[in-house]
Design an enzyme around this catalytic site. Structure first.
Site, PDB file in Angstrom:
ATOM      1  CB  VAL A  40      -0.957   0.005   1.216  1.00 49.63           C
ATOM      2  CG1 VAL A  40      -1.822   1.261   1.209  1.00 49.63           C
ATOM      3  CG2 VAL A  40      -1.848  -1.246   1.205  1.00 49.63           C
ATOM      4  CB  ALA A  69       9.061   5.579   8.527  1.00 46.21           C
ATOM      5  CE  LYS A 129      -6.925  -4.603   7.343  1.00 48.44           C
ATOM      6  NZ  LYS A 129      -6.719  -5.235   6.056  1.00 48.44           N
ATOM      7  N   GLY A 158     -10.923  -2.062   1.709  1.00 46.82           N
ATOM      8  CA  GLY A 158     -10.026  -1.357   0.779  1.00 46.82           C
ATOM      9  C   GLY A 158     -10.645  -0.149   0.107  1.00 46.82           C
ATOM     10  CB  ILE A 160     -15.617  -0.719  -0.814  1.00 44.91           C
ATOM     11  CG1 ILE A 160     -15.318  -1.826  -1.829  1.00 44.91           C
ATOM     12  CG2 ILE A 160     -17.110  -0.477  -0.701  1.00 44.91           C
ATOM     13  CD1 ILE A 160     -15.897  -3.182  -1.431  1.00 44.91           C
ATOM     14  CD  GLU A 214      -0.255 -11.096   3.524  1.00 40.39           C
ATOM     15  OE1 GLU A 214       0.927 -11.096   3.868  1.00 40.39           O
ATOM     16  OE2 GLU A 214      -0.832 -10.140   3.012  1.00 40.39           O
ATOM     17  CE  LYS A 229     -10.514  -6.052   5.866  1.00 36.28           C
ATOM     18  NZ  LYS A 229     -10.258  -7.000   4.771  1.00 36.28           N
ATOM     19  N   GLY A 335      -5.318  -4.837  -2.442  1.00 34.80           N
ATOM     20  CA  GLY A 335      -4.415  -4.497  -3.539  1.00 34.80           C
ATOM     21  C   GLY A 335      -3.864  -3.092  -3.340  1.00 34.80           C
TER      22      GLY A 335
HETATM   23  N1  NAD Z   1      -2.532  -4.945   1.040  1.00 30.43           N
HETATM   24  C1  NAD Z   1      -3.816  -4.698   1.011  1.00 30.43           C
HETATM   25  O1  NAD Z   1      -4.504  -5.055   0.070  1.00 30.43           O
HETATM   26  C2  NAD Z   1      -4.469  -3.937   2.126  1.00 30.43           C
HETATM   27  C3  NAD Z   1      -5.818  -3.587   2.007  1.00 30.43           C
HETATM   28  C4  NAD Z   1      -6.423  -2.857   3.026  1.00 30.43           C
HETATM   29  C5  NAD Z   1      -5.691  -2.503   4.138  1.00 30.43           C
HETATM   30  N2  NAD Z   1      -4.391  -2.888   4.226  1.00 30.43           N
HETATM   31  C6  NAD Z   1      -3.657  -2.495   5.425  1.00 30.43           C
HETATM   32  O2  NAD Z   1      -2.595  -1.623   5.061  1.00 30.43           O
HETATM   33  C7  NAD Z   1      -1.510  -1.791   5.941  1.00 30.43           C
HETATM   34  C8  NAD Z   1      -0.269  -2.119   5.130  1.00 30.43           C
HETATM   35  O3  NAD Z   1      -0.496  -3.285   4.392  1.00 30.43           O
HETATM   36  P1  NAD Z   1       0.487  -3.759   3.221  1.00 30.43           P
HETATM   37  O4  NAD Z   1      -0.265  -4.797   2.474  1.00 30.43           O
HETATM   38  O5  NAD Z   1       1.035  -2.591   2.505  1.00 30.43           O
HETATM   39  O6  NAD Z   1       1.619  -4.468   4.085  1.00 30.43           O
HETATM   40  P2  NAD Z   1       3.133  -4.745   3.664  1.00 30.43           P
HETATM   41  O7  NAD Z   1       3.632  -5.805   4.547  1.00 30.43           O
HETATM   42  O8  NAD Z   1       3.254  -4.910   2.195  1.00 30.43           O
HETATM   43  O9  NAD Z   1       3.817  -3.362   4.044  1.00 30.43           O
HETATM   44  C9  NAD Z   1       4.125  -2.956   5.341  1.00 30.43           C
HETATM   45  C10 NAD Z   1       5.510  -2.371   5.299  1.00 30.43           C
HETATM   46  O10 NAD Z   1       5.816  -1.790   6.554  1.00 30.43           O
HETATM   47  C11 NAD Z   1       7.196  -2.021   6.784  1.00 30.43           C
HETATM   48  N3  NAD Z   1       7.491  -1.871   8.192  1.00 30.43           N
HETATM   49  C12 NAD Z   1       7.372  -2.771   9.186  1.00 30.43           C
HETATM   50  N4  NAD Z   1       7.794  -2.240  10.351  1.00 30.43           N
HETATM   51  C13 NAD Z   1       8.167  -0.976  10.074  1.00 30.43           C
HETATM   52  C14 NAD Z   1       8.682   0.083  10.848  1.00 30.43           C
HETATM   53  N5  NAD Z   1       8.909  -0.071  12.156  1.00 30.43           N
HETATM   54  N6  NAD Z   1       8.951   1.256  10.257  1.00 30.43           N
HETATM   55  C15 NAD Z   1       8.751   1.404   8.946  1.00 30.43           C
HETATM   56  N7  NAD Z   1       8.275   0.440   8.137  1.00 30.43           N
HETATM   57  C16 NAD Z   1       7.985  -0.728   8.712  1.00 30.43           C
HETATM   58  C17 NAD Z   1       7.437  -3.414   6.253  1.00 30.43           C
HETATM   59  O11 NAD Z   1       8.805  -3.630   6.003  1.00 30.43           O
HETATM   60  C18 NAD Z   1       6.590  -3.411   4.993  1.00 30.43           C
HETATM   61  O12 NAD Z   1       7.332  -3.006   3.871  1.00 30.43           O
HETATM   62  C19 NAD Z   1      -1.930  -2.885   6.925  1.00 30.43           C
HETATM   63  O13 NAD Z   1      -2.484  -2.279   8.058  1.00 30.43           O
HETATM   64  C20 NAD Z   1      -3.008  -3.630   6.161  1.00 30.43           C
HETATM   65  O14 NAD Z   1      -3.932  -4.272   6.995  1.00 30.43           O
HETATM   66  C21 NAD Z   1      -3.762  -3.576   3.254  1.00 30.43           C
HETATM   67  N1  HSE Z   2      -6.059  -9.916   3.290  1.00 25.76           N
HETATM   68  C1  HSE Z   2      -7.145  -9.030   3.013  1.00 25.76           C
HETATM   69  C2  HSE Z   2      -6.601  -7.762   2.424  1.00 25.76           C
HETATM   70  C3  HSE Z   2      -7.200  -6.503   2.871  1.00 25.76           C
HETATM   71  O1  HSE Z   2      -7.587  -6.411   4.160  1.00 25.76           O
HETATM   72  C4  HSE Z   2      -8.111  -9.696   2.052  1.00 25.76           C
HETATM   73  O2  HSE Z   2      -7.844 -10.792   1.556  1.00 25.76           O
HETATM   74  O3  HSE Z   2      -9.174  -9.131   1.813  1.00 25.76           O
HETATM   75 NA    NA Z   3     -12.947   1.191   2.497  1.00 26.58          NA
END
Ligand code: NAD
Ligand code: HSE
Ligand code: NA
Length: 463
Positions: A40, A69, A129, A158, A160, A214, A229, A335
């Protein structure tokens, strides 16, 4: 708080020029710090850069990304992520920003950083979340104390829009019930099982190879992601604090090909649902006090229900409100780009408050309704049994339902041929009853001498 260099006070963008000058290079500036640069975060960074002129025009101030960061600065980054902005000192970064975007995920260090950011006067946008469902009230309180915003549209489903519709658009209505397909991975898995006949393990593997699940899919398949959620949705919908730990959670790991087939035979499809509904309150059968039921479990949904058409990794949230009636919100729940869309929408909203004044709504938990235990949730069951095909068996089975206060709506009997000569399949659909009564019925059926086996037990929703 650290004031912006030439700021006009808390909550205002720095710079003397008017908002109209924002795209001309001068004008007010808002400093944005990004925490996390994964799926993200990298997309947020890219889009902030790519759309900077348009965002500036929409906000009335330029959004300047002042730092990102990360944990490992040496890692190869996605195109559009400026390496000169990377820092491992998130603690320091949050003290020099007007807006902080938290996309690290998990509880710590995300919580500490978000709290620190707010103490230093920054508004926060988060997609987290897990953190909101664990400690939302504390974050809201910190935002109130600092007079800043806390926005989290990306945390539920996401791209929506569902957080802001519940928080703002529907706040004048009475939300009765929300049914959500809020986890894309499990929806993909159940859809694969339904359409290809795959078993659970193969479908999960396919979800992994396509990048939906994952490497460790526990949070998805065990329902933790959907439960977080559900807690957020229920808190907003019912003006009541609901934490992840309050949510009854069953994942999809116990779903079998027989369950999928039973749903199909019944003209239904299996979904992992997040169900948030009001219970009791006078119009219920038992005069129970008003409360809320918040749960995540697989359920049979009739194929004609709008949620049944949510295929693949898509998400949807179906809201029933007293005035509005039924509403359906549908789209991509996960995504990088879809999630970044929701994050950037929040960034623009909180940035506009910085420029023009005002704040988004605080926590609304005045209703303080009790979260009722799962046993009190009113559900319907669809049970498939294999029984001895001999006189009196149907009556014996019916008696078990009656003994537990569970009322049968329909029964269908089919003789089982082949090796199972002398046996029949019984498919029983119940009327609504407390979940505890239905669960006890199933337990008694399994122990009954008339029953060879209980082959599938599913709750039914959306009828
Ligand atoms: N991926 C999705 O589709 C999606 C959808 C909705 C919500 N989210 C939420 O978004 C957030 C991020 O998800 P993501 O999929 O990008 O995860 P991700 O694991 O791809 O990214 C998280 C990043 O944070 C970094 N990180 C960890 N500790 C850290 C620190 N102390 N300082 C700086 N960086 C640090 C990790 O190295 C990683 O690159 C989560 O809360 C997730 O629930 C993700
Ligand atoms: N792992 C979650 C991603 C967003 O929260 C999913 O499959 O919907
Ligand atoms: Na949303």
């Amino acid at each position: 708080m650290d004031e912006p260099a030439t700021g006009t006070g808390r909550g205002r963008a720095s710079g003397d020029a008017t908002a109209g000058d924002a795209t001309a290079g001068g004008g007010p500036v808002l400093r944005v710090a990004l925490l996390g640069c994964g799926v993200v975060g990298s997309e947020v960074a890219r889009q902030l850069q790519e759309q900077q002129d348009e965002l500036a025009a929409r906000v009335g101030a330029r959004l300047e990304l002042v730092g990102i960061a990360v944990r490992r600065p040496g890692r190869t980054r996605a195109a559009g992520v400026d390496p000169s902005l990377l820092t491992t000192d998130a603690d320091e970064l949050v003290t020099r920003a007007d807006l902080v975007v938290e996309v690290i995920g998990g509880i710590e260090p995300a919580r500490g950083l978000v709290l620190r950011a707010m103490e230093h006067g920054a508004s926060v946008v988060t997609a987290n979340k897990a953190l909101l469902a664990e400690d939302g009230p504390r974050l809201y309180a910190a935002a109130d104390a600092a007079g800043v915003d806390l926005y989290f549209e990306a945390a539920v489903a996401g791209a929506i829009p569902i957080v802001r519709p519940l928080r703002d658009s529907l706040v004048g209505d009475r939300v009765e019930r929300v049914l959500g397909v809020v986890n894309g991975t499990t929806n993909f898995v159940l859809d694969q099982m339904d359409t290809t006949g795959a078993d659970l393990g193969d479908a999960v593997q396919e979800a992994q190879s396509l990048g939906y699940a994952e490497a460790d899919p526990t949070a998805d398949v065990e329902g933790f992601d959907a439960a977080a959620k559900a807690a957020i949705i229920a808190s907003l919908a019912f003006h009541t604090r609901v934490r992840a730990a309050d949510v009854h959670r069953e994942g999809i790991t116990a779903v079998t090909a027989a369950d999928v087939a039973a749903a199909r035979e019944a003209g239904a499809v299996l979904k992992l649902l997040a169900i948030c509904e009001r219970t009791g309150g006078g119009d219920g059968p038992d005069g129970a006090p008003e409360g809320v039921s918040v749960r995540v479990h697989p359920a049979m949904v009739p194929r004609e229900h709008p949620l049944a058409g949510v295929r693949g990794a898509y998400n949807a949230v179906f809201v029933e409100a007293r005035g509005a009636g039924s509403l359906m919100f549908y789209g991509q729940g996960a995504g990088g780009a879809p999630t970044a869309s929701a994050v950037l929408g929040d960034v623009v909203a909180v940035a506009r408050h910085r420029v023009g004044g005002g704040r988004g709504s605080s926590e609304s938990a005045y209703a303080d309704l009790p979260v009722r235990p799962m046993g009190e949730a009113v559900t319907r069951y669809h049970v498939r049994l294999e029984v001895h095909d001999r006189p009196g068996v149907l009556a014996q089975v019916a008696q078990v339902f009656a003994d537990h206060g569970a009322s049968v709506e329909t029964v269908r009997q089919t003789p089982l041929g082949g090796d199972a000569q002398g046996a029949a399949a019984l498919v029983v659909a119940t009327h609504e009853a407390p979940d505890a009564a239905l669960a006890a019925t199933v337990e008694a059926l399994a122990a009954s001498s008339a029953v060879l086996g209980v082959t599938s037990v599913l709750r039914v929703e959306g009828v």
